[in-house]
Design a protein around this motif. Structure first.
Motif, short mmCIF file in Angstrom:
data_model
loop_
_atom_site.label_atom_id
_atom_site.label_comp_id
_atom_site.label_asym_id
_atom_site.label_seq_id
_atom_site.Cartn_x
_atom_site.Cartn_y
_atom_site.Cartn_z
N ALA A 1 0.84 -1.19 0.00
CA ALA A 1 0.00 0.00 0.00
C ALA A 1 0.88 1.25 0.00
CB ALA A 1 -0.91 -0.01 1.22
N ARG A 2 0.49 2.24 -0.77
CA ARG A 2 1.23 3.50 -0.79
C ARG A 2 1.06 4.21 0.54
NH1 ARG A 2 -0.33 7.51 -4.47
NH2 ARG A 2 -2.46 6.70 -4.35
N PRO B 1 -1.40 5.27 5.43
CA PRO B 1 -1.70 4.90 4.04
C PRO B 1 -2.32 6.07 3.29
CG PRO B 1 -3.31 3.94 5.54
CD PRO B 1 -2.23 4.53 6.40
N VAL B 2 -2.04 6.14 2.02
CA VAL B 2 -2.62 7.19 1.18
C VAL B 2 -4.09 6.86 0.90
CG1 VAL B 2 -2.53 8.29 -1.08
CG2 VAL B 2 -0.41 7.78 0.15
N ASP B 3 -4.95 7.86 1.09
CA ASP B 3 -6.38 7.72 0.77
C ASP B 3 -7.02 6.50 1.44
OD1 ASP B 3 -8.70 8.59 -0.40
OD2 ASP B 3 -8.35 7.57 -2.31
N VAL C 1 -6.59 4.03 9.66
CA VAL C 1 -6.08 5.23 10.33
C VAL C 1 -7.05 5.62 11.44
CG1 VAL C 1 -5.50 7.69 10.08
CG2 VAL C 1 -4.93 6.09 8.25
N ILE C 2 -6.50 6.13 12.54
CA ILE C 2 -7.31 6.68 13.62
C ILE C 2 -6.97 8.16 13.76
CG2 ILE C 2 -7.83 6.62 16.09
CD1 ILE C 2 -7.03 3.66 16.06
N PRO D 1 -1.79 3.53 12.72
CA PRO D 1 -1.34 4.92 12.88
C PRO D 1 -2.43 5.79 13.51
CG PRO D 1 -1.75 4.43 10.57
CD PRO D 1 -1.82 3.13 11.29
N VAL D 2 -2.03 6.61 14.47
CA VAL D 2 -2.92 7.56 15.14
C VAL D 2 -2.46 8.96 14.80
CG1 VAL D 2 -3.80 8.42 17.35
CG2 VAL D 2 -3.42 5.96 17.02
N VAL D 3 -3.34 9.75 14.20
CA VAL D 3 -3.02 11.12 13.80
C VAL D 3 -3.76 12.07 14.74
CG1 VAL D 3 -3.15 12.84 11.96
CG2 VAL D 3 -2.73 10.43 11.40
#
Length: 378
Positions: free
Chosen positions: A27-28, A43-45, A122-123, A143-145
């Motif tokens: 995955a990108r 991950p992108v999108d 993603v979170i 990943p947590v943003v």
């Protein structure tokens, strides 16, 4: 004899070659810096996301990415009044619950098993410290943003930085810019109209006070804020500025009597409590000239699980018609509110807000028999 290769064999070798190429089958990803200053690889999108903390889900709706949300906090279901993003997208409330949410869950971990069951890529998490976010990423492998609204429970343009961050991850950069531009243009328009109103011949600037503002719950008339964004945009003489430089304050009842504002606004978050208090103490109510003269009005609450930006705009135009009638003469408050809601959250939900709080800008008349000014604020 020339060998014959069937199409299926050619496809097999083509697929094998693709697997051997660098980066194929992976995955990108992209690396971003979040609001906590952390470098996070995502991950992108992504198409499966979660939101934790106050206001996070709202920003996803602003970005028109609510279809990617795979779980929600229980607080979104139990305390949903006053949040246009939930009114516009009731289907969100049927998603799996991944934790309690609410003020008591700020900077805390959700239900880890429930989170893993939704399989998010993603979170996004608001009002979360870096250490908590790092720990959550380590435990979940997701990943947590961290995002931010800026100053807590205020209108802070820094929220658009987080909106842009989320937009870059979700492929919604243009929408993020459009929302930020919409808010800035609305503020500029309100301020310009207010300036024209104040420049009108014979204009006398009235004193104003807004009571019932929310802060981790509903409160009565003594609860107020400075700045109160709709009044700030309108350059109103907010009496709360006499008691607090910036932020929330509780004003003593005797001080309120001394203030005796020319115009009284009631934040609908505290509408029922204020009306009940005045009805039980009618002499106190009659001490305010704004109530006696019919210059008290209801505005919608914009602080509900942090700041509902669109309601600030709706309130500003409604209050503008009261403070500067000529400068806002072309504005129909209900129509304007619906247009704002439609752009920001994807559906005109003014009718639902009316069912909760009554018409925007309605007169507040707690001493009148049969008054309809105490909409359900639960």
């Amino acid at each position: 004899m020339t060998p014959v290769f069937r199409p299926a064999v050619w496809l097999f070798f083509l697929f094998l070659a693709m697997l051997l190429l660098p980066g194929q089958g992976q995955a990108r990803t992209m690396t971003v810096t979040d609001a906590a200053g952390r470098a996070v690889t995502v991950p992108v999108d992504p198409h499966r996301i979660l939101c934790l903390g106050p206001g996070c889900l709202r920003l996803v709706v602003y970005l028109e990415a609510q279809d990617r949300v795979v779980g929600i906090e229980g607080f979104e279901i139990s305390r949903k009044t006053g949040r246009p993003y939930n009114l516009a997208h009731p289907g969100l409330l049927s998603r799996p619950v991944i934790g309690p949410g609410g003020p008591q869950s700020i900077n805390k971990e959700p239900d880890l098993e429930a989170v893993l069951a939704t399989n998010p890529q993603v979170i996004f998490a608001s009002a979360m410290e870096a250490a908590t976010a790092n720990g959550l990423t380590d435990k979940l492998g997701i990943p947590v943003v961290v995002i931010s609204y800026g100053a807590f429970a205020r209108y802070d343009p820094r929220v658009f930085d987080s909106l842009a961050l989320m937009g870059s991850i979700l492929g919604r950069e243009e929408r993020a810019r459009a929302v930020a531009d919409f808010m800035r243009e609305a503020e500029a328009d309100v301020r310009q109209r207010a300036a024209r109103g104040q420049a009108a011949p014979g204009f006398v600037r009235p004193t104003v006070y807004v009571g019932g503002t929310g802060l981790r719950g509903s409160h009565g008339l003594t609860s107020t804020d400075h700045p109160y964004p709709p009044l700030d945009w309108l350059s109103a003489d907010n009496l709360a500025s006499r008691v607090v430089d910036e932020g929330h304050a509780f004003v003593d009842k005797e001080q309120l009597l001394a203030f005796d504002p020319d115009i009284l606004f009631v934040d609908a978050s505290g509408l029922t409590a204020i009306a009940d208090d005045f009805r039980q103490n009618p002499d106190y109510a009659r001490s305010f000239k704004a109530l006696v003269q019919g210059r008290a009005y209801v505005l919608y609450p914009f602080t509900s699980y942090l700041t509902n930006l669109e309601t600030i705009v709706a309130d500003a135009y409604a209050a503008g018609k009261i403070l500067y009638p000529e400068a806002f003469a072309d504005i129909d408050a209900p129509s304007k509110a619906d247009a704002v809601y439609a752009f920001m959250v994807g559906r005109p939900v003014y009718g639902e807000m009316v069912r909760n709080y009554g018409p925007l800008g309605q007169p507040f008349t707690p001493l009148a028999n049969g008054s309809a000014d105490t909409g359900d604020t639960k």
